[in-house]
Design a protein around this motif. Structure first.
Motif, PDB file in Angstrom:
ATOM      1  N   VAL A  81       0.818  -1.199   0.000  1.00 49.16           N
ATOM      2  CA  VAL A  81       0.000   0.000   0.000  1.00 49.16           C
ATOM      3  C   VAL A  81       0.855   1.253   0.000  1.00 49.16           C
ATOM      4  N   THR A  82       1.831   1.328   0.894  1.00 48.23           N
ATOM      5  CA  THR A  82       2.699   2.487   0.972  1.00 48.23           C
ATOM      6  C   THR A  82       3.986   2.090   1.670  1.00 48.23           C
ATOM      7  N   ALA A  83       5.004   2.916   1.511  1.00 47.00           N
ATOM      8  CA  ALA A  83       6.298   2.646   2.135  1.00 47.00           C
ATOM      9  C   ALA A  83       7.013   3.971   2.394  1.00 47.00           C
ATOM     10  N   PHE A  92       9.987   1.240   6.101  1.00 45.62           N
ATOM     11  CA  PHE A  92       8.667   0.796   6.559  1.00 45.62           C
ATOM     12  C   PHE A  92       7.823   0.435   5.343  1.00 45.62           C
ATOM     13  N   VAL A  93       7.092  -0.687   5.415  1.00 45.36           N
ATOM     14  CA  VAL A  93       6.242  -1.135   4.319  1.00 45.36           C
ATOM     15  C   VAL A  93       4.903  -1.576   4.902  1.00 45.36           C
ATOM     16  N   VAL A  94       3.809  -1.077   4.313  1.00 45.89           N
ATOM     17  CA  VAL A  94       2.464  -1.497   4.719  1.00 45.89           C
ATOM     18  C   VAL A  94       1.915  -2.402   3.626  1.00 45.89           C
ATOM     19  N   SER A  95       1.335  -3.531   4.031  1.00 44.11           N
ATOM     20  CA  SER A  95       0.717  -4.431   3.065  1.00 44.11           C
ATOM     21  C   SER A  95      -0.665  -4.817   3.553  1.00 44.11           C
ATOM     22  N   ARG A  96      -1.406  -5.446   2.675  1.00 41.86           N
ATOM     23  CA  ARG A  96      -2.734  -5.927   3.046  1.00 41.86           C
ATOM     24  C   ARG A  96      -2.698  -7.417   3.370  1.00 41.86           C
TER      25      ARG A  96
END
Length: 173
Positions: free
Chosen positions: A30-32, A40-44
């Motif tokens: 989603v975003t990093a 930092f890494v956001v995932s679903r």
């Protein structure tokens, strides 16, 4: 789960991409962000999760650490990092009515999930609100600002609007 890095010049030119060590994340990213010596890494994956690892001179320093974080109540929210704080803006969904029915609403709230140096804290609602209730927008942070671009809102010309807000360096929003 591949990780690539490239330099970004002040004028917007992107340097050559280099492959780094793979991350542990799976699912749609989603975003990093890279800040304070961490990526930092956001995932679903598994709902909404954040993975992070140290980075030194462009080299990832294992291990990757990850945790599931709470999501805002509605889908369609935009996400971005402001520093190391994960910010979720807007969204939309159905709310239940007293008569047993439901109503579709757009959200103007901003949710923040701060990083305390070791882990992400609980989801909190900011006192700051978006100028309009909106969903499905593009969101980017640059220096001290968060930009909200387009999206689906009540205005017929919403897709051509851009909102800009200064982020608090401590709170992230």
């Amino acid at each position: 789960n591949d990780v690539w890095i490239a330099s970004l010049a002040e004028n917007g030119d992107v340097g050559r991409f280099e492959y780094l060590q793979p991350g542990l994340f799976r699912g749609s990213l989603v975003t990093a962000n890279v800040v304070d010596g961490r990526v930092f890494v956001v995932s679903r994956a598994n709902g909404r999760s954040v993975e992070h690892a140290a980075i030194d001179a462009g080299v990832l320093v294992p291990p990757w650490l990850g945790q599931t974080v709470d999501a805002p109540p509605f889908g369609g929210y935009g996400q971005v990092f402001s520093g190391s704080t994960l910010v979720a803006l807007g969204g939309a969904g159905d709310i239940s009515l007293e008569d047993g029915g439901s109503m579709f609403v757009r959200d103007d709230r901003i949710h923040v999930t701060p990083f305390d140096g070791g882990a992400f804290g609980p989801l909190a609602v900011s006192d700051t609100k978006l100028p309009v209730a909106i969903r499905d927008m593009a969101v980017v942070s640059y220096k001290d600002f968060i930009y909200v671009v387009g999206g689906d809102g009540s205005a017929s010309d919403q897709e051509s609007k851009v909102y800009v807000g200064r982020a608090d360096p401590v709170l992230g929003v």
